[in-house]
Design a protein around this motif. Structure first.
Motif, PDB file in Angstrom:
ATOM      1  N   GLN A  64       3.164   1.622  -3.149  1.00  0.00           N
ATOM      2  CA  GLN A  64       2.360   2.115  -4.287  1.00  0.00           C
ATOM      3  C   GLN A  64       2.151   3.627  -4.178  1.00  0.00           C
ATOM      4  O   GLN A  64       2.342   4.368  -5.133  1.00  0.00           O
ATOM      5  N   GLU A  65       1.765   4.037  -2.973  1.00  0.00           N
ATOM      6  CA  GLU A  65       1.521   5.452  -2.713  1.00  0.00           C
ATOM      7  C   GLU A  65       2.781   6.299  -2.978  1.00  0.00           C
ATOM      8  O   GLU A  65       2.703   7.392  -3.532  1.00  0.00           O
ATOM      9  N   ASP A  92       0.821  -1.205   0.000  1.00  0.00           N
ATOM     10  CA  ASP A  92       0.000   0.000   0.000  1.00  0.00           C
ATOM     11  C   ASP A  92       0.868   1.273   0.000  1.00  0.00           C
ATOM     12  O   ASP A  92       0.715   2.173  -0.828  1.00  0.00           O
ATOM     13  N   LEU A 100       6.397   8.431   4.153  1.00  0.00           N
ATOM     14  CA  LEU A 100       5.077   7.791   4.159  1.00  0.00           C
ATOM     15  C   LEU A 100       5.030   6.633   5.161  1.00  0.00           C
ATOM     16  O   LEU A 100       4.031   6.440   5.863  1.00  0.00           O
ATOM     17  N   ARG A 119       2.948   9.365  -5.575  1.00  0.00           N
ATOM     18  CA  ARG A 119       3.355  10.721  -5.159  1.00  0.00           C
ATOM     19  C   ARG A 119       4.544  11.216  -5.952  1.00  0.00           C
ATOM     20  O   ARG A 119       4.624  12.395  -6.310  1.00  0.00           O
TER      21      ARG A 119
END
Lengths: 83, 187
Positions: free
Chosen positions: B50-51, B47, B80, B55
């Protein structure tokens, strides 16, 4: 114990970071031969590093790139961030 | 390699979205690994990784071409991961027992996702133990230890990724090593 242990521990860490002068390294080696406590400490740190480095490298799931590409914004929003 | 990456980034800046796939392909394992070692859970790691790429894509115009792309990307991924750790509920711990499942912890749940040949089990247990000890470190020590010993960045690069003076990076690595030494010396 006839060593100022804290300064020796600091030298051990400098050695592990490869930030130690030849002179200091020589001093540390001599001390480790003479002092069981510092010698044990040094080997425990070496073992700890080896254990952490031994954690096998894991790979991203096979559909990872596809998922990222699918989730990219369709149009570039960055233009609106300018100015 | 850095030259190829920079060419791709120019293409992306010019609106060629497909050029980004090559960037993701090249860095995905390292970014995923970083997130996994920080978070200790494959689903969350995926998760967050991927983020991080999304970004990076959205903010590609703020990337300074004179600097190393990998450092910039890792910075996004590390921040993150740290945000995610901070947002976790305080009562949520991987080694906490799951309600109504005697002795079953999240570790065994995570491990059960992956079918493994028996001869790998013994080394797997050690790997899990080491990962568990890494996860016990406060995030500021965990990030430097992971970047140094699993991702193999130099102290200077770690300073750039975390936006910290090298002296602070050193202090944190020393403390992180000492904490792990205490936890792992009887292994």
């Amino acid at each position: 114990m006839n060593c100022s242990e804290d300064s020796m521990i600091q030298l051990i860490h400098n050695y592990l970071d490869e930030e130690i002068s030849e002179e200091e390294e020589k001093m540390l080696r001599e001390h480790l031969q003479a002092c069981d406590s510092c010698n044990r400490h040094f080997h425990e740190l070496k073992k700890t590093i080896a254990l952490v480095q031994s954690t096998s490298h894991i790979s991203a799931p096979s559909d990872f790139t596809m998922k990222v590409m699918q989730n990219l914004p369709k149009e570039k929003k960055s233009v609106s961030f300018k100015r | 390699m850095e030259t190829i990456i920079k060419n791709r980034i120019k293409q992306i800046k010019n609106g060629d979205q497909n050029a980004f796939a090559e960037i993701v392909e090249f860095y995905k394992d390292k970014v995923f690994q970083l997130c996994y070692r920080m978070l200790g859970n494959r689903h969350e790691a995926e998760d967050i990784a991927q983020e991080a790429f999304i970004r990076a894509y959205v903010n590609i115009h703020s990337y300074d071409m004179n600097k190393k792309f990998s450092t910039w990307l890792y910075r996004i991924a590390t921040n993150l991961s740290i945000d995610r750790i901070r947002k976790k509920k305080p009562d949520y711990y991987l080694d906490a027992e799951i309600a109504g499942s005697e002795g079953l912890t999240m570790y065994s749940q995570v491990a059960a996702d992956v079918a493994l040949p028996e001869d790998e089990l013994e080394s797997m247990e050690l790997q899990e133990l080491i990962q568990a000890e890494i996860l016990k470190l406060p995030e500021k020590y965990r990030s430097v230890i992971v970047l140094k010993y699993i991702e193999e960045f130099s102290l200077k690069e770690i300073g750039e990724i975390l936006d910290l003076p090298v002296g602070t990076v050193k202090t944190r690595i020393h403390r992180g090593r000492e904490a792990l030494r205490h936890q792992l010396r009887h292994v």
